[in-house]
Design a protein around this motif. Sequence first.
Motif, short mmCIF file in Angstrom:
data_model
loop_
_atom_site.label_atom_id
_atom_site.label_comp_id
_atom_site.label_asym_id
_atom_site.label_seq_id
_atom_site.Cartn_x
_atom_site.Cartn_y
_atom_site.Cartn_z
N ASN A 1 0.86 -1.19 0.00
CA ASN A 1 0.00 0.00 0.00
C ASN A 1 0.88 1.22 0.00
N SER A 2 0.52 2.21 -0.78
CA SER A 2 1.41 3.36 -0.83
C SER A 2 0.62 4.66 -0.81
N ILE A 3 1.31 5.69 -0.31
CA ILE A 3 0.78 7.05 -0.42
C ILE A 3 1.41 7.61 -1.69
N VAL A 4 0.56 8.06 -2.58
CA VAL A 4 1.00 8.55 -3.89
C VAL A 4 0.78 10.06 -3.94
N GLU A 5 1.77 10.77 -4.46
CA GLU A 5 1.59 12.21 -4.68
C GLU A 5 1.26 12.45 -6.15
N VAL A 6 0.18 13.21 -6.38
CA VAL A 6 -0.22 13.57 -7.74
C VAL A 6 -0.19 15.09 -7.84
N SER A 7 0.30 15.61 -8.97
CA SER A 7 0.24 17.07 -9.13
C SER A 7 -0.29 17.46 -10.50
N GLY A 8 -0.89 18.65 -10.55
CA GLY A 8 -1.45 19.16 -11.80
C GLY A 8 -1.89 20.60 -11.61
N CYS A 9 -2.50 21.17 -12.65
CA CYS A 9 -2.93 22.58 -12.59
C CYS A 9 -4.43 22.68 -12.88
N GLY A 10 -5.10 23.54 -12.13
CA GLY A 10 -6.52 23.79 -12.36
C GLY A 10 -6.74 25.24 -12.79
N TYR A 11 -7.82 25.48 -13.52
CA TYR A 11 -8.10 26.82 -14.06
C TYR A 11 -9.58 27.14 -13.93
N TYR A 12 -9.87 28.43 -13.80
CA TYR A 12 -11.27 28.90 -13.80
C TYR A 12 -11.73 29.12 -15.24
N THR A 13 -12.96 28.74 -15.54
CA THR A 13 -13.47 28.97 -16.90
C THR A 13 -14.73 29.83 -16.90
N GLY A 14 -15.33 30.06 -15.74
CA GLY A 14 -16.52 30.92 -15.73
C GLY A 14 -17.41 30.67 -14.54
N SER A 15 -18.62 31.18 -14.62
CA SER A 15 -19.63 31.02 -13.56
C SER A 15 -20.97 30.80 -14.23
N SER A 16 -21.88 30.13 -13.55
CA SER A 16 -23.22 29.92 -14.13
C SER A 16 -24.30 30.13 -13.09
N VAL A 17 -25.47 30.49 -13.57
CA VAL A 17 -26.67 30.57 -12.73
C VAL A 17 -27.72 29.73 -13.44
N PHE A 18 -28.17 28.65 -12.79
CA PHE A 18 -29.13 27.75 -13.44
C PHE A 18 -30.51 27.91 -12.82
N THR A 19 -31.50 28.01 -13.70
CA THR A 19 -32.89 28.10 -13.24
C THR A 19 -33.72 27.05 -13.97
N VAL A 20 -34.95 26.86 -13.47
CA VAL A 20 -35.86 25.89 -14.09
C VAL A 20 -37.21 26.56 -14.23
N GLU A 21 -37.85 26.40 -15.38
CA GLU A 21 -39.21 26.90 -15.54
C GLU A 21 -40.19 25.74 -15.43
N ASP A 22 -41.30 26.02 -14.74
CA ASP A 22 -42.29 24.98 -14.47
C ASP A 22 -42.82 24.28 -15.72
N ASP A 23 -42.99 25.05 -16.79
CA ASP A 23 -43.62 24.45 -17.98
C ASP A 23 -42.58 23.86 -18.97
N ASP A 24 -41.35 23.68 -18.50
CA ASP A 24 -40.31 23.10 -19.36
C ASP A 24 -40.44 21.57 -19.32
N ASP A 25 -40.81 20.97 -20.46
CA ASP A 25 -40.98 19.51 -20.50
C ASP A 25 -39.67 18.76 -20.29
N LEU A 26 -38.55 19.45 -20.47
CA LEU A 26 -37.25 18.79 -20.33
C LEU A 26 -36.59 19.10 -18.99
N LYS A 27 -37.41 19.46 -18.00
CA LYS A 27 -36.79 19.90 -16.73
C LYS A 27 -36.12 18.75 -15.97
N ASP A 28 -36.46 17.49 -16.30
CA ASP A 28 -35.77 16.36 -15.64
C ASP A 28 -34.41 16.09 -16.25
N GLY A 29 -34.10 16.75 -17.35
CA GLY A 29 -32.79 16.56 -17.99
C GLY A 29 -32.74 15.32 -18.84
#
Length: 359
Positions: free
Chosen positions: A327-355
């Motif tokens: 069993n070993s402890i492994v070190e992993v490294s990498g870089c992360g970046y921001y790509t944006g922000s979102s605001v999600f809403t749902v409308e009652d009469d949207d037939d595709l609201k379950d996705g």
Amino acid sequence: MSSTTKFSEVNSEIVIKTREMHSGGEPLRVIESGWPAPPKSARTLLDKRRHMKEHMDHLRKLVMFEPRGHKDMYGALLVEPDHPDADLAVLFMHNEGYSTMCGHAIIALGRYVVDNKLIPAGRIEEPETKVNIQCPCGLVSVWVQVKNGKTGSVRFHSVPAFLHTSDLTLEIPGTQYKPSVDIGYGGAFYAVVKDRDIGIDLSTSTTDQIVERATAVSNAVRSKVKLWHPDSPDLAYLYGTIVTDGNDDFETNDTTTNLTIFADREVDRAPTGSGVTARTAIQYAKGHIKTGQVKKFKSSANGSLYTGSVVREVVEYFKRCSNSSSNSIVEVSGCGYYTGSSVFTVEDDDDLKDGFLLK
Ligand SMILES: O=C(O)[C@H]1NCC[C@@H]1O
């Protein structure tokens, strides 16, 4: 309510805000608000994960599925930890459910936690700030580079990783291929197979071809091997298959290419942090690498790179994993970046609201 909770069955008056990130191409949608906190009765993180699955699945589908996401989307929800040493805890989500570990999310979240001051200001220091993030698999130690106040690359030590099964021969139905696979654990279980052993060439095969063969490997492993984990049965399932170029030996090559297919045929664009953890533990257990040798792991999807190395063996844990060679402890490294922000809403009469998902 069952694990198939649907939006049409629950209150649809909801606004979910997210921060969008990536750490090698695989998207990460960090939920910032609008998601109800798990109840106090869900005491441990694995309890919270089960609660999400049974009562909140409509929200996962809302942010992972189309029309707001797609079949290769990934998400993270920060919740209260129950581990005494944790600064915070995270639940991961994808196209099928809730994973036990995600290295690419940890690499992005390391920056997110420091940038958003989710630890006390006095703890933020240069050149590295340490954050302890509880994941469903256990406590993960994360170090975030900070230079002149700006966060940079991230390295992490996950839970003890190990080789579970070595050189298992499989039959792939409908093909002449009989690959030999290793099964390893890096916070999640993966089958690891060489591309040529399943009629694939990572540098020329199409993603669809790789998904097809990797999924056949996952299915063959699931029908042949009963996985076991010393901490919890919730951790004992095969998450996916890593197709590799077979460059495991450090002396011959310090770079290896791979592609991970996980959950419901989801394709990781990044080199897969938990996969790098599992592959490094396998390479160590099989004598391909030694403690401290840093191997580079490249995604065949887009060339993004992580590094992996064994930092130490874990003897106590090893004793509890009777069928594992080390069993070993492994070190992993990498870089992360921001790509944006979102605001999600749902409308009652949207037939595709379950996705829905286009596969
Ligand atoms: O980097 C990782 O570990 C994750 N990426 C997608 C699949 C794994 O959860």
